[in-house]
Design a protein around this motif. Structure first.
Motif, mmCIF file in Angstrom:
data_model
loop_
_atom_site.group_PDB
_atom_site.id
_atom_site.type_symbol
_atom_site.label_atom_id
_atom_site.label_comp_id
_atom_site.label_asym_id
_atom_site.label_seq_id
_atom_site.Cartn_x
_atom_site.Cartn_y
_atom_site.Cartn_z
ATOM 1 N N ILE A 1 0.835 -1.200 0.000
ATOM 2 C CA ILE A 1 0.000 0.000 0.000
ATOM 3 C C ILE A 1 0.872 1.254 0.000
ATOM 4 C CG2 ILE A 1 -1.714 1.332 1.281
ATOM 5 C CD1 ILE A 1 -2.863 -1.280 2.289
ATOM 6 N N PHE A 2 1.885 1.257 0.864
ATOM 7 C CA PHE A 2 2.800 2.395 0.930
ATOM 8 C C PHE A 2 3.586 2.537 -0.381
ATOM 9 C CE2 PHE A 2 2.142 1.581 5.490
ATOM 10 C CZ PHE A 2 1.864 2.876 5.924
ATOM 11 N N LEU A 3 3.964 1.408 -0.969
ATOM 12 C CA LEU A 3 4.665 1.453 -2.247
ATOM 13 C C LEU A 3 3.770 2.067 -3.324
ATOM 14 C CD1 LEU A 3 6.474 -2.019 -2.355
ATOM 15 C CD2 LEU A 3 7.567 0.228 -2.278
ATOM 16 N N PHE A 4 2.506 1.669 -3.323
ATOM 17 C CA PHE A 4 1.562 2.181 -4.320
ATOM 18 C C PHE A 4 1.446 3.703 -4.223
ATOM 19 C CE2 PHE A 4 -2.881 3.503 -5.080
ATOM 20 C CZ PHE A 4 -2.914 3.323 -6.451
ATOM 21 N N VAL A 5 1.276 4.221 -3.016
ATOM 22 C CA VAL A 5 1.159 5.668 -2.819
ATOM 23 C C VAL A 5 2.439 6.370 -3.296
ATOM 24 C CG1 VAL A 5 0.913 7.511 -1.116
ATOM 25 C CG2 VAL A 5 -0.479 5.431 -0.923
ATOM 26 N N ASN A 6 3.572 5.795 -2.948
ATOM 27 C CA ASN A 6 4.859 6.370 -3.355
ATOM 28 C C ASN A 6 5.003 6.394 -4.871
ATOM 29 O OD1 ASN A 6 7.631 7.307 -3.001
ATOM 30 N ND2 ASN A 6 8.253 5.233 -3.548
ATOM 31 N N TYR A 7 4.576 5.308 -5.538
ATOM 32 C CA TYR A 7 4.680 5.250 -6.994
ATOM 33 C C TYR A 7 3.763 6.278 -7.655
ATOM 34 C CZ TYR A 7 7.285 0.870 -6.486
ATOM 35 O OH TYR A 7 8.224 -0.083 -6.156
ATOM 36 N N CYS A 8 2.594 6.519 -7.072
ATOM 37 C CA CYS A 8 1.697 7.553 -7.603
ATOM 38 C C CYS A 8 2.376 8.913 -7.566
ATOM 39 C CB CYS A 8 0.389 7.583 -6.806
ATOM 40 S SG CYS A 8 -0.706 6.179 -7.113
ATOM 41 N N PHE A 9 3.045 9.216 -6.457
ATOM 42 C CA PHE A 9 3.762 10.484 -6.343
ATOM 43 C C PHE A 9 4.912 10.543 -7.349
ATOM 44 C CE2 PHE A 9 1.815 10.881 -2.054
ATOM 45 C CZ PHE A 9 1.347 12.191 -2.172
ATOM 46 N N GLN A 10 5.624 9.417 -7.507
ATOM 47 C CA GLN A 10 6.744 9.395 -8.452
ATOM 48 C C GLN A 10 6.272 9.622 -9.883
ATOM 49 O OE1 GLN A 10 9.734 6.300 -8.227
ATOM 50 N NE2 GLN A 10 9.226 5.895 -6.071
ATOM 51 N N LEU A 11 5.157 8.981 -10.232
ATOM 52 C CA LEU A 11 4.634 9.114 -11.587
ATOM 53 C C LEU A 11 4.178 10.547 -11.858
ATOM 54 C CD1 LEU A 11 3.856 7.820 -14.259
ATOM 55 C CD2 LEU A 11 1.681 7.121 -13.240
ATOM 56 N N ASN A 12 3.467 11.121 -10.913
ATOM 57 C CA ASN A 12 3.001 12.495 -11.074
ATOM 58 C C ASN A 12 4.188 13.466 -11.164
ATOM 59 O OD1 ASN A 12 0.518 14.191 -11.139
ATOM 60 N ND2 ASN A 12 1.512 15.157 -9.374
ATOM 61 N N LYS A 13 5.223 13.191 -10.388
ATOM 62 C CA LYS A 13 6.428 14.026 -10.421
ATOM 63 C C LYS A 13 7.087 13.980 -11.798
ATOM 64 C CE LYS A 13 10.833 14.751 -8.003
ATOM 65 N NZ LYS A 13 11.719 14.246 -6.911
ATOM 66 N N LYS A 14 7.117 12.786 -12.390
ATOM 67 C CA LYS A 14 7.695 12.663 -13.727
ATOM 68 C C LYS A 14 6.927 13.520 -14.735
ATOM 69 C CE LYS A 14 10.403 8.457 -14.282
ATOM 70 N NZ LYS A 14 11.448 9.148 -15.046
ATOM 71 N N PHE A 15 5.601 13.467 -14.636
ATOM 72 C CA PHE A 15 4.781 14.233 -15.571
ATOM 73 C C PHE A 15 4.921 15.738 -15.341
ATOM 74 C CE2 PHE A 15 2.410 10.280 -16.416
ATOM 75 C CZ PHE A 15 2.375 10.352 -17.805
ATOM 76 N N ASN A 16 5.169 16.134 -14.136
ATOM 77 C CA ASN A 16 5.339 17.558 -13.854
ATOM 78 C C ASN A 16 6.672 18.097 -14.350
ATOM 79 O OD1 ASN A 16 2.847 18.052 -12.653
ATOM 80 N ND2 ASN A 16 3.556 17.371 -10.626
ATOM 81 N N SER A 17 7.612 17.203 -14.589
ATOM 82 C CA SER A 17 8.932 17.640 -15.061
ATOM 83 C C SER A 17 9.154 17.344 -16.540
ATOM 84 C CB SER A 17 10.040 16.968 -14.245
ATOM 85 O OG SER A 17 9.970 15.558 -14.371
ATOM 86 N N GLU A 18 8.361 16.421 -17.111
ATOM 87 C CA GLU A 18 8.520 16.052 -18.511
ATOM 88 C C GLU A 18 7.151 15.943 -19.179
ATOM 89 O OE1 GLU A 18 11.362 15.642 -20.025
ATOM 90 O OE2 GLU A 18 12.863 15.129 -18.512
ATOM 91 N N CYS A 19 7.130 16.076 -20.506
ATOM 92 C CA CYS A 19 5.916 15.812 -21.286
ATOM 93 C C CYS A 19 6.119 14.507 -22.055
ATOM 94 C CB CYS A 19 5.642 16.952 -22.255
ATOM 95 S SG CYS A 19 4.950 18.414 -21.477
ATOM 96 N N TYR A 20 5.246 13.568 -21.863
ATOM 97 C CA TYR A 20 5.342 12.277 -22.534
ATOM 98 C C TYR A 20 4.223 12.145 -23.560
ATOM 99 C CZ TYR A 20 8.552 11.159 -18.751
ATOM 100 O OH TYR A 20 9.602 11.176 -17.870
ATOM 101 N N ASP A 21 4.592 11.804 -24.777
ATOM 102 C CA ASP A 21 3.586 11.622 -25.814
ATOM 103 C C ASP A 21 2.752 10.375 -25.564
ATOM 104 O OD1 ASP A 21 4.222 13.490 -28.442
ATOM 105 O OD2 ASP A 21 5.956 13.162 -27.152
ATOM 106 N N ALA A 22 3.365 9.350 -25.009
ATOM 107 C CA ALA A 22 2.635 8.103 -24.748
ATOM 108 C C ALA A 22 3.236 7.404 -23.539
ATOM 109 C CB ALA A 22 2.679 7.185 -25.966
#
Length: 378
Positions: free
Chosen positions: A67-88
């Motif tokens: 559960i804690f890993l899942f929450v952490n991964y959500c933050f990591q994924l959102n952080k990636k999108f806030n720093s980069e634009c991904y086409d897919a």
């Protein structure tokens, strides 16, 4: 970064792969890692390793840590999108409700950042999973599939599982591949005994271990001519299966079975190199990646018709296809190959040639390159 800034930011043809990377070493992590090495001047690929299991023994086992890993991964994924634009974004989606719901959280983050979604399906029977749901959850699945750009399966025969959604998402397939670890082709299968029969997978019912044990029992009179080597991990969730296997070995008093345990790297290569026959009577596989490893090692293969296996194993040509849960048939085919070394050689060479032609990586990367270019429009 606000929405207007995000939309005005120029995209640079970046692809993000979201899913588990090795270890552990099994189908999904292995193929996602392979896909991450896709190289092109038209786009770049990044990864986010979403790992809930460090060993196959803990797959499908619930823990608070996950559960804690899942929450952490959500933050990591959102952080990636806030720093980069991904086409897919490429996701390896799940085939169980709770796991699929988890996937949709990650997918939602990608959709909120205006990225196209590619679902990479490494399982099978998604249609059966869907129709087992109540109307509420069917609608939930529909909502996300309708917003998916492309679904990629591991075999042509698996495309039909997604035809319900083909008005909304394109559907394609890419066969798996394995690297060539056997440049020296096995060129002979002599008549010396014992003949080594290898099973290499998770040691669980779904991979056919009990079917194999029943076949071994039927071949008890051939114990001086056949040596069975069983390689792999037990699955923690199915501890009762492990007890049944130990009980079987004690009661049957069969002395030509060796439970080796997990093998990786050079140990795995050695097992394939020393084997004469590969047996994989799986009851649940979308592709059966380990069969490709046996093909690359020039081994004849005895397996089932699960998933896309019939797309690369032709019965009586480069192996034998056995009915599921038919130990007599399996035992008969093992015995046949034990006493026919010339057929072992012929099938093994056929597998090696087929592997080099279709499953050594060239076709995999060419197909994925075309898929990615079509999705992002370059």
């Amino acid at each position: 970064m606000n929405k207007s800034e995000k939309s005005s930011k120029k995209r640079s043809n970046k692809i993000l792969i979201v899913g588990p990377l090795p270890p552990p070493y099994f189908g999904v992590p292995i193929m996602l890692e392979a896909l991450s090495r896709l190289s092109s001047s038209n786009y770049s690929i990044q990864t986010l390793d979403i790992k809930f299991n460090t060993s196959v023994t803990n797959i499908e086992k619930f823990t608070i840590k996950k559960i804690f890993l899942f929450v952490n991964y959500c933050f990591q994924l959102n952080k990636k999108f806030n720093s980069e634009c991904y086409d897919a974004v490429i996701f390896a989606h799940s085939f169980h409700l709770s796991a699929f719901i988890k996937d949709t959280i990650f997918i939602s983050i990608a959709l909120l950042h205006h990225s196209k979604v590619i679902l990479y399906a490494h399982g099978q029977k998604f249609d059966s999973f869907y129709y087992s749901l109540n109307n509420l959850f069917k609608g939930f699945v529909d909502f996300y599939i309708h917003r998916t750009t492309l679904i990629v399966t591991t075999g042509q025969s698996l495309l039909k599982e997604y035809t319900k959604w083909n008005r909304y998402a394109k559907i394609d397939y890419v066969h798996n591949f394995v690297p060539d670890n056997f440049p020296k082709v096995k060129s002979n299968h002599d008549e010396q005994f014992p003949v080594t029969v290898l099973f290499l997978s998770a040691i669980t019912r779904s991979k056919g271990i009990f079917l194999l044990l029943d076949a071994i029992k039927l071949l008890k009179e051939e114990s001086d001519r056949i040596q069975f080597r069983i390689c792999g991990d037990y699955i923690h969730k199915f501890f009762d299966e492990q007890k049944k296997i130990f009980k079987f070995l004690q009661e049957s008093k069969i002395n030509n079975i060796q439970i080796v345990g997990r093998v990786d790297g050079m140990e795995k290569i050695k097992e394939f190199s020393n084997a004469d026959i590969f047996v994989f009577p799986t009851l649940n596989d979308a592709f059966g990646l380990v069969n490709l490893e046996a093909m690359s090692a020039s081994l004849p293969i005895i397996t089932t018709s699960q998933g896309a296996i019939l797309e690369y194993i032709t019965d009586q040509v480069n192996g034998f296809i056995v009915p599921e849960n038919d130990a007599f048939f399996l035992a008969d085919k093992i015995k046949f190959l034990v006493y026919h070394p010339e057929i072992r050689l012929k099938m093994g060479l056929e597998n090696r040639q087929k592997y080099l032609a279709l499953y050594a990586g060239k076709q995999y990367y060419a197909k994925w390159d075309l898929i990615v270019k079509n999705v992002i429009g370059v």
